[in-house]
Design a protein around this motif. Structure first.
Motif, mmCIF file in Angstrom:
data_model
loop_
_atom_site.group_PDB
_atom_site.id
_atom_site.type_symbol
_atom_site.label_atom_id
_atom_site.label_comp_id
_atom_site.label_asym_id
_atom_site.label_seq_id
_atom_site.Cartn_x
_atom_site.Cartn_y
_atom_site.Cartn_z
ATOM 1 N N VAL A 138 -26.761 34.986 -57.739
ATOM 2 C CA VAL A 138 -27.866 35.722 -57.118
ATOM 3 C C VAL A 138 -27.348 36.956 -56.381
ATOM 4 O O VAL A 138 -27.924 38.046 -56.471
ATOM 5 N N VAL A 139 -26.237 36.784 -55.645
ATOM 6 C CA VAL A 139 -25.648 37.915 -54.930
ATOM 7 C C VAL A 139 -25.213 39.005 -55.914
ATOM 8 O O VAL A 139 -25.419 40.197 -55.679
ATOM 9 N N VAL A 152 -25.168 24.795 -56.486
ATOM 10 C CA VAL A 152 -25.849 25.727 -55.576
ATOM 11 C C VAL A 152 -24.935 26.892 -55.224
ATOM 12 O O VAL A 152 -25.364 28.049 -55.165
ATOM 13 N N LYS A 153 -23.648 26.593 -54.981
ATOM 14 C CA LYS A 153 -22.688 27.650 -54.659
ATOM 15 C C LYS A 153 -22.555 28.639 -55.810
ATOM 16 O O LYS A 153 -22.518 29.860 -55.609
ATOM 17 N N THR A 167 -25.747 30.683 -56.055
ATOM 18 C CA THR A 167 -25.815 31.658 -54.963
ATOM 19 C C THR A 167 -24.949 32.870 -55.271
ATOM 20 O O THR A 167 -25.353 34.021 -55.020
ATOM 21 N N SER A 174 -24.039 20.578 -54.792
ATOM 22 C CA SER A 174 -23.523 21.597 -53.873
ATOM 23 C C SER A 174 -22.711 22.641 -54.633
ATOM 24 O O SER A 174 -22.828 23.846 -54.373
#
Length: 213
Positions: free
Chosen positions: A90-91, A83-84, A87, A80
């Motif tokens: 990616v942003v 993934v955070k 993410t 998790s």
């Protein structure tokens, strides 16, 4: 589900495939054989699985499962967090301009730079700047002719309203085209709202002259 049930509950779970009376008889027979346990509360009988026949895991296996469960939870927490982080990256990447956008912005910056350099050319060649008196005269002429234009536009709008009052909107447009009348377009309306057409207080004009001097 390892909990007590009544004959009514079991019959309902079977969607009525086995009648309640028959279900009660079957449960009573299984209780007599020791397959299930019967408990009576008032006038109602409840039945549960014979816990003595339920297979249980040894303590060692339970501890091993608990350790495995904790290991899976730790792995999930780590995933998790990963993934955070991904993410967020990616942003960030999506907000970063592409190579083509960077080239486009550089080209625009070069055009603006060239235009600014050209505007500085008269100063570099020693060309005299506009004097404060000339700027004041330009401001006065601008205010006078703009007021005249506003007055004439008001007169035209009044007479045009009278002339086209009996016409439909389509006929009024056709008449304007025949007469070669051009009305203000959106860019003209936007210009009217801008700082160029905004009234300048006398104090601001005086300050402007002093700065130019």
């Amino acid at each position: 589900m390892n909990r007590p049930f009544g004959a009514v509950d079991i019959s309902a779970n079977l969607k009525g495939a086995v009648p309640k009376t028959l279900t009660a008889k079957i449960l009573a027979a299984l209780a007599e054989k020791g397959e299930i346990v019967q408990k009576t509360y008032g006038k109602t009988n409840f039945y549960a699985v014979n816990q003595a026949k339920v297979e249980t895991l040894p303590q060692e296996e339970l501890q091993a499962l608990e350790l495995e469960c904790k290991s899976v939870e730790d792995d999930n927490a780590a995933l998790s967090a990963q993934v955070k982080q991904l993410t967020a990256e990616v942003v960030k990447l999506k907000s970063t301009p592409t190579d083509s956008e960077v080239d486009e912005r550089l080209a625009e910056a070069e055009v603006i730079t060239q235009r600014l350099l050209e505007s500085l050319t008269p100063l570099r060649t020693g060309q005299p700047m506009t004097s404060a008196e000339d700027m004041a005269r330009i401001d006065t002429d601008w205010a006078r002719w703009r007021s005249e234009w506003v007055r004439r536009r008001k007169i035209f709008n009044t007479f045009w309203q009278i002339a086209t009052d009996a016409l439909s909107p389509q006929e009024a447009v056709a008449l304007a085209e025949d007469l070669g009348i051009e009305f203000d377009r959106p860019e003209h309306v936007e210009l009217e709202k801008g700082p160029l057409c905004a009234p300048v207080p006398p104090s601001n004009r005086t300050n402007l002259k002093r700065k130019r001097e």
